[in-house]
Design a protein around this motif. Structure first.
Motif, PDB file in Angstrom:
ATOM      1  N   LYS A  18      -5.224  -0.236   3.071  1.00  0.00           N
ATOM      2  CA  LYS A  18      -4.104  -0.029   3.760  1.00  0.00           C
ATOM      3  C   LYS A  18      -3.426  -1.301   4.268  1.00  0.00           C
ATOM      4  O   LYS A  18      -3.937  -2.149   4.523  1.00  0.00           O
ATOM      5  CB  LYS A  18      -4.579   0.814   5.141  1.00  0.00           C
ATOM      6  N   VAL A  19      -2.096  -0.829   4.564  1.00  0.00           N
ATOM      7  CA  VAL A  19      -1.512  -2.143   4.997  1.00  0.00           C
ATOM      8  C   VAL A  19      -1.969  -2.641   6.530  1.00  0.00           C
ATOM      9  O   VAL A  19      -2.437  -2.171   7.266  1.00  0.00           O
ATOM     10  CB  VAL A  19       0.180  -1.595   5.639  1.00  0.00           C
ATOM     11  N   LYS A  78      -7.932  -0.563  -3.403  1.00  0.00           N
ATOM     12  CA  LYS A  78      -6.909   0.180  -2.717  1.00  0.00           C
ATOM     13  C   LYS A  78      -7.163  -0.139  -1.313  1.00  0.00           C
ATOM     14  O   LYS A  78      -8.176   0.131  -0.767  1.00  0.00           O
ATOM     15  CB  LYS A  78      -6.812   1.525  -3.123  1.00  0.00           C
ATOM     16  N   VAL A 122      -3.679  -2.110  -4.897  1.00  0.00           N
ATOM     17  CA  VAL A 122      -2.619  -1.191  -4.144  1.00  0.00           C
ATOM     18  C   VAL A 122      -2.655  -1.231  -2.813  1.00  0.00           C
ATOM     19  O   VAL A 122      -3.902  -0.907  -2.266  1.00  0.00           O
ATOM     20  CB  VAL A 122      -2.829   0.257  -4.913  1.00  0.00           C
ATOM     21  N   VAL A 123      -1.613  -1.312  -2.180  1.00  0.00           N
ATOM     22  CA  VAL A 123      -1.542  -1.455  -0.731  1.00  0.00           C
ATOM     23  C   VAL A 123      -0.630  -0.343  -0.255  1.00  0.00           C
ATOM     24  O   VAL A 123       0.447  -0.020  -0.758  1.00  0.00           O
ATOM     25  CB  VAL A 123      -0.889  -2.738  -0.076  1.00  0.00           C
ATOM     26  N   VAL A 124      -1.670   0.825   0.268  1.00  0.00           N
ATOM     27  CA  VAL A 124      -0.963   2.099   0.973  1.00  0.00           C
ATOM     28  C   VAL A 124      -0.625   2.124   2.214  1.00  0.00           C
ATOM     29  O   VAL A 124      -1.160   1.338   3.201  1.00  0.00           O
ATOM     30  CB  VAL A 124      -1.668   3.099   0.500  1.00  0.00           C
ATOM     31  N   LYS A 165       3.628  -2.133   1.820  1.00  0.00           N
ATOM     32  CA  LYS A 165       3.136  -1.226   0.786  1.00  0.00           C
ATOM     33  C   LYS A 165       3.388  -1.865  -0.579  1.00  0.00           C
ATOM     34  O   LYS A 165       4.704  -2.372  -0.825  1.00  0.00           O
ATOM     35  CB  LYS A 165       3.502   0.196   0.708  1.00  0.00           C
ATOM     36  N   SER A 178       2.152  -2.431  -4.968  1.00  0.00           N
ATOM     37  CA  SER A 178       1.009  -2.222  -6.093  1.00  0.00           C
ATOM     38  C   SER A 178       1.219  -3.857  -6.587  1.00  0.00           C
ATOM     39  O   SER A 178       2.278  -4.240  -7.293  1.00  0.00           O
ATOM     40  CB  SER A 178       1.442  -1.486  -7.160  1.00  0.00           C
TER      41      SER A 178
END
Length: 151
Positions: free
Chosen positions: A64-65, A62, A149-151, A123, A125
């Motif tokens: 972050k952008v 996981k 996963v990019v959140v 963002k 997945s």
């Protein structure tokens, strides 16, 4: 010549039977001709490609952008003998609508480790894998599939 209904049926059956026999001979003749033709250089090659095993995983599942994540892995030659000194291409691919699409690439020596840095601008997945294409010496290989996963 007098044609009765039975003689017409017999004649039609004879023509049909001859057609079936001829239809069966055409594929057989084609197969024999294909076997008799000279073999291509690919078929006569005595050099067998060495099998390789490709392992890869994401440092983080996981991110972050814009944050960088590292993909770490190893390209191992399964066949006997040492790996070559030349670098081998490895490609990071993502799954898009059931099709693997190239995302990034790098290189690695056989029997060596690699580290690739990736960052994502949106963002999402992602389902990823690392792919080694077939070369003159080595067979192709893919890593196990992993997610980020990019959140």
């Amino acid at each position: 010549m007098n044609h009765t209904p039975i003689s017409r049926i017999t004649g039609t059956f004879a023509v049909l039977a001859a057609g079936i026999v001829l239809a069966g001979l055409v594929p057989a003749a084609t197969a024999v001709a294909a076997q008799a033709s000279p073999a291509s250089s690919e078929q006569t090659s005595v050099h067998k490609k060495k099998k390789v095993k490709l392992e890869a995983k994401a440092d983080k599942s996981k991110v972050k952008v814009g944050e960088e994540t590292k993909l770490k892995g190893r390209l191992d030659v399964i066949a006997e003998g040492d790996g070559a000194d030349a670098l081998e291409l490895i490609i990071v691919q993502k799954l898009v609508a059931g099709v693997w699409v190239d995302l990034s690439n790098g290189s690695c020596k056989p029997n060596g480790k690699f580290v690739l840095s990736l960052s994502f601008s949106v963002k999402a997945s992602l389902t990823l894998r690392v792919f080694h294409p077939e070369t003159e010496i080595y067979a192709s290989a893919t890593s196990s599939v992993f997610g980020v996963v990019v959140v």
